[in-house]
Write an enzyme that holds these catalytic residues in place. Structure first.
Site, PDB file in Angstrom:
ATOM      1  N   ASN A  56       0.867  -1.178   0.000  1.00 48.32           N
ATOM      2  CA  ASN A  56       0.000   0.000   0.000  1.00 48.32           C
ATOM      3  C   ASN A  56       0.906   1.231   0.000  1.00 48.32           C
ATOM      4  OD1 ASN A  56      -1.821   2.043   0.509  1.00 48.32           O
ATOM      5  ND2 ASN A  56      -2.381   1.342   2.569  1.00 48.32           N
ATOM      6  N   LYS A  80       0.091   4.237  -0.371  1.00 49.94           N
ATOM      7  CA  LYS A  80      -0.569   5.431   0.199  1.00 49.94           C
ATOM      8  C   LYS A  80      -0.302   6.642  -0.699  1.00 49.94           C
ATOM      9  CE  LYS A  80      -0.293   3.262   4.678  1.00 49.94           C
ATOM     10  NZ  LYS A  80      -0.220   3.363   6.117  1.00 49.94           N
ATOM     11  N   HIS A  88      -9.715   1.640   4.587  1.00 48.02           N
ATOM     12  CA  HIS A  88      -8.456   1.745   5.345  1.00 48.02           C
ATOM     13  C   HIS A  88      -8.687   2.706   6.515  1.00 48.02           C
ATOM     14  CE1 HIS A  88      -4.360   2.730   6.427  1.00 48.02           C
ATOM     15  NE2 HIS A  88      -4.007   1.623   5.809  1.00 48.02           N
ATOM     16  N   GLU A 140      -7.009   4.994   7.663  1.00 45.97           N
ATOM     17  CA  GLU A 140      -6.692   6.400   7.357  1.00 45.97           C
ATOM     18  C   GLU A 140      -7.871   7.063   6.647  1.00 45.97           C
ATOM     19  OE1 GLU A 140      -2.921   5.650   5.464  1.00 45.97           O
ATOM     20  OE2 GLU A 140      -2.089   5.081   7.415  1.00 45.97           O
ATOM     21  N   GLU A 180      -5.946  -4.677  10.430  1.00 41.68           N
ATOM     22  CA  GLU A 180      -4.882  -3.696  10.669  1.00 41.68           C
ATOM     23  C   GLU A 180      -5.175  -2.925  11.958  1.00 41.68           C
ATOM     24  OE1 GLU A 180      -2.759  -2.601   6.745  1.00 41.68           O
ATOM     25  OE2 GLU A 180      -4.407  -1.206   7.030  1.00 41.68           O
ATOM     26  N   GLY A 215       2.384   2.050  10.846  1.00 36.37           N
ATOM     27  CA  GLY A 215       3.451   3.042  10.745  1.00 36.37           C
ATOM     28  C   GLY A 215       4.158   3.348  12.057  1.00 36.37           C
ATOM     29  N   SER A 254       3.001  -2.327  10.399  1.00 34.58           N
ATOM     30  CA  SER A 254       4.423  -2.488  10.707  1.00 34.58           C
ATOM     31  C   SER A 254       4.974  -3.868  10.364  1.00 34.58           C
ATOM     32  CB  SER A 254       4.703  -2.140  12.176  1.00 34.58           C
ATOM     33  OG  SER A 254       4.374  -0.782  12.426  1.00 34.58           O
TER      34      SER A 254
END
Ligand code: PGA
Length: 258
Positions: free
Chosen positions: A12, A14, A100, A102, A170, A176, A215
């Protein structure tokens, strides 16, 4: 032969990458050739929309796949700046990431919206990678499984529509950050996702790939991918560099029983 859920290693990118970054994709395509058993897994790179068509040309030639990172729930229309599932498919993608964390956070996406997007994605011939995962506060309060089940109920389309979806677990706090849940926590939550999928899709639920994301990197991939009901990974940071991504792909290829 018993059929297993397909191993899927999905990157991904992003909001990272310009045309120059496609060299990295070329390197991934080259590098995969020397990984034994790589044809037993699917390698997917979800690039920004601006790169999708060019990335798809490179990926398909190299035996890889591409994916979008979002799509609109409508087929077409007056939605400035948005992209439809048909457009994502038309650009050569086989997959699309939906829901996702985000996007759930930055764009206030609800489970219902994610489900509508998944429905149009399936209708367009894409495989949606539907993301779920708890926040740190939810995990600390012992709510991880409940939150994830709630997201699955709200975000995954009806069984009649398709079992051809991928689920990405996730944990928001692992994205991250360099932190990952313990192996036993991953095992527990992936097991509960599998149980829900079998309840929802019947036997076909055993064949739905459940990816771990947050991660994942070459140094922890083998341990995570060895966990029961972990059928691959959704990888952010470590998918930007071909060396890191190929390290994870190698670890995945080694896990596959043929
Ligand atoms: P990360 O991101 O691998 O950089 O933690 C994963 C993701 O958000 O898909």
């Amino acid at each position: 032969m018993t059929r297993h859920a397909q191993m899927v290693i999905a990157g991904n990118w992003k909001m990272n990458g310009t045309q120059a970054s496609l060299q990295e994709l070329e390197r991934m395509g080259e590098g995969r050739k020397s990984i034994t058993g790589v044809n037993n897994l699917k390698m997917v790179i979800c690039v920004p929309t601006t790169l999708l068509a060019n990335a798809s040309d490179i990926a398909v030639r190299a035996g890889m796949h591409t994916g979008g990172q979002d799509c609109h729930p409508a087929e077409a229309g007056a939605h400035t700046g948005d992209i439809s599932a048909i457009m994502v498919k038309d650009s050569g993608a086989a997959y699309v990431i939906l829901g996702h964390s985000e996007r759930r956070a930055d764009h206030h996406e609800t489970d219902g919206l994610v489900r509508s997007k998944a429905e149009v994605a399936i209708a367009a011939g894409l495989i949606p990678i539907i993301c779920v995962g708890e926040t740190l506060a939810e995990r600390k309060n012992g709510l991880a499984e409940t939150v994830v089940e709630h997201q699955l109920i709200g975000s995954v389309p009806d069984a009649e529509l398709s079992a051809n979806v991928v689920i990405a677990y996730e944990p928001v706090w692992a994205i991250g950050t360099g932190e990952i849940p313990s192996i036993s926590d991953i095992k527990e939550i992936h097991g509960s996702i599998r149980a829900w999928l079998v309840q929802h899709f019947g036997d076909a639920g055993h064949l739905v790939s459940i990816l771990y994301g947050g991660s994942m990197k070459p140094s922890n991939a083998a341990d995570i991918l060895a966990v029961q009901d972990v059928n691959g990974g959704l990888i952010g940071g470590a998918s930007l560099k071909s060396g890191d991504f190929l390290g994870i792909v190698s670890a995945a290829a080694e896990q596959i029983e043929v």
